[in-house]
Every structure is written in C-alpha cells, then in structure tokens.
Write a protein that holds these residues in place. Structure first.
Motif, PDB file in Angstrom:
ATOM      1  N   VAL A  32       0.919  -1.327  -0.150  1.00 36.15           N
ATOM      2  CA  VAL A  32      -0.045   0.283  -0.051  1.00 36.15           C
ATOM      3  C   VAL A  32       0.964   1.484  -0.031  1.00 36.15           C
ATOM      4  CG1 VAL A  32      -1.326   1.479   1.293  1.00 36.15           C
ATOM      5  CG2 VAL A  32      -1.632  -1.044   1.030  1.00 36.15           C
ATOM      6  N   PHE A  33       1.895   0.850   1.068  1.00 38.37           N
ATOM      7  CA  PHE A  33       2.727   2.131   1.138  1.00 38.37           C
ATOM      8  C   PHE A  33       3.299   3.024  -0.055  1.00 38.37           C
ATOM      9  CE2 PHE A  33       7.187   4.200   1.900  1.00 38.37           C
ATOM     10  CZ  PHE A  33       6.850   5.519   2.579  1.00 38.37           C
ATOM     11  N   VAL A  36       1.307   4.241  -3.212  1.00 36.13           N
ATOM     12  CA  VAL A  36       1.195   5.363  -2.494  1.00 36.13           C
ATOM     13  C   VAL A  36       1.456   5.684  -3.213  1.00 36.13           C
ATOM     14  CG1 VAL A  36       0.424   7.217  -0.678  1.00 36.13           C
ATOM     15  CG2 VAL A  36      -0.868   5.052  -1.024  1.00 36.13           C
ATOM     16  N   GLU A  37       2.928   6.150  -2.677  1.00 36.80           N
ATOM     17  CA  GLU A  37       4.488   6.835  -2.625  1.00 36.80           C
ATOM     18  C   GLU A  37       4.656   7.041  -4.294  1.00 36.80           C
ATOM     19  OE1 GLU A  37       9.156   6.515  -2.011  1.00 36.80           O
ATOM     20  OE2 GLU A  37       7.895   4.563  -2.321  1.00 36.80           O
ATOM     21  N   TRP A  39       2.250   6.904  -6.282  1.00 33.45           N
ATOM     22  CA  TRP A  39       1.873   7.897  -7.033  1.00 33.45           C
ATOM     23  C   TRP A  39       0.885   9.674  -6.853  1.00 33.45           C
ATOM     24  CZ3 TRP A  39      -2.577  10.647  -3.897  1.00 33.45           C
ATOM     25  CH2 TRP A  39      -3.772  10.821  -4.432  1.00 33.45           C
ATOM     26  N   VAL A  40       2.434   8.983  -5.413  1.00 35.20           N
ATOM     27  CA  VAL A  40       2.444  11.023  -5.177  1.00 35.20           C
ATOM     28  C   VAL A  40       4.113  11.772  -6.062  1.00 35.20           C
ATOM     29  CG1 VAL A  40       3.191  12.246  -3.063  1.00 35.20           C
ATOM     30  CG2 VAL A  40       1.280  10.118  -2.529  1.00 35.20           C
ATOM     31  N   ALA A  55       3.882   0.582  -9.516  1.00 37.43           N
ATOM     32  CA  ALA A  55       2.477   0.343  -9.466  1.00 37.43           C
ATOM     33  C   ALA A  55       1.885  -0.551  -9.854  1.00 37.43           C
ATOM     34  CB  ALA A  55       2.011   1.862  -9.608  1.00 37.43           C
ATOM     35  N   SER A  58       2.185  -3.272  -6.989  1.00 35.92           N
ATOM     36  CA  SER A  58       1.241  -2.494  -5.943  1.00 35.92           C
ATOM     37  C   SER A  58      -0.014  -3.222  -6.042  1.00 35.92           C
ATOM     38  CB  SER A  58       1.981  -1.750  -5.157  1.00 35.92           C
ATOM     39  OG  SER A  58       2.517  -1.478  -5.206  1.00 35.92           O
ATOM     40  N   THR A  62      -1.844  -6.078  -3.547  1.00 40.34           N
ATOM     41  CA  THR A  62      -2.532  -5.441  -2.471  1.00 40.34           C
ATOM     42  C   THR A  62      -3.783  -6.124  -1.728  1.00 40.34           C
ATOM     43  OG1 THR A  62      -1.112  -3.065  -2.727  1.00 40.34           O
ATOM     44  CG2 THR A  62      -3.078  -3.505  -0.845  1.00 40.34           C
TER      45      THR A  62
END
Length: 151
Positions: A32-33, A36-37, A39-40, A55, A58, A62
């Motif tokens: 998950v981390f 999200v990373e 994506w950010v 991505a 992940s 997940t």
C-alpha cells in the motif's frame, strides 16, 4: 491467517501464526505504501512505460495480501506467492536498471568500487527504491511459502 491464529492450540502454533500475520501485515503495508508513494511522486508520468510496473505490482499485490488475512485457500495462496515473487523480481530488476542508468549518466563503471558507490548515491534514480520492492516481496514470500495450503 487470522483464523489460523485464533485456532492455534499450542505455543508453537500461536508463535508461527503470530509471525505469519505480522509478516503479512508488513507486506500488505509495504505494498500500500509503495503504491501511494508512486502515485504521490508521479512515477507513472515518467518518460518510459516501465515506470508503470512498480505501481501495477502494488495494485496487484495489495488485494492479494489483504485477502490472505481472511483465507488461505490453495488458489489464493498460489496467487499471493506469484504476486510476491513478481514484487521480488521487479524490485531486483528495478534496482539493477536504476544502477545501470545512473552509472551511464555519470559516465562511471559499475565494475569499480568508486563507480558503484557513486551510482548508488544519485538521488534522481534511487537504487534503494527498487530494493524496497524486493524486501516486500521477500517478506510476502516468507508468509506465502509457510502457509499450509488447505481448501
């Protein structure tokens, strides 16, 4: 995995089930981390299509990791092990590619200690980012390969 912890009758079974759940939590959180990373930091907008791979790993891993908390059916365990193997291999390949591209940009050789260390320290293609996926995949594989497959 949660059911395995609740059904454990001996200390050894409880210890193994606790460790499996803890490692599964680490793998799920890592997936998950890192999703999200990516994506950010807009990893998917980089110039090459291979930037999408971490991505997608992940995104695939997940739900498999979360589902493993509630079931250890044979098909799910095999899918989870496959997803974690994919995360492990993707991380190794990503770290290697980051290292090679860094060395190429810097004009150094990876076959010298100074060139290797210089390539590791370049901030815009972090080699350790790929190794983070390798870590999550290895932790997930430790869970998946020790799960007793039952239908």
């Amino acid at each position: 995995m949660i059911q395995r912890l609740l059904r454990a009758q001996t200390d050894d079974e409880r210890t193994l089930a606790f460790l499996q759940n803890l490692f599964l939590l680490i793998a799920a959180f890592g997936l998950v981390f890192y999703g999200v990373e990516h994506w950010v930091i807009d990893h998917q907008t980089l110039t090459h299509w291979t930037a999408l791979i971490p991505a997608w790993v992940s995104i695939i891993g997940t739900p498999l990791a979360i589902a493993m908390f509630f079931s250890t059916r044979k098909w799910l365990t095999y899918a989870f092990v496959g997803g974690m193997a994919l995360a492990f291999l993707t991380g190794l390949l990503g770290a290697l590619l980051h290292l090679v591209f860094n060395a190429s940009d810097l004009g150094v050789s990876l076959f010298s200690i100074s060139g290797f260390l210089e390539s590791m320290q370049v901030p815009y293609r972090p080699v350790l980012a790929g190794l983070a996926h390798t870590h999550v995949g290895a932790v997930g594989l430790a869970v998946g390969l020790t799960a007793w497959v039952k239908d």
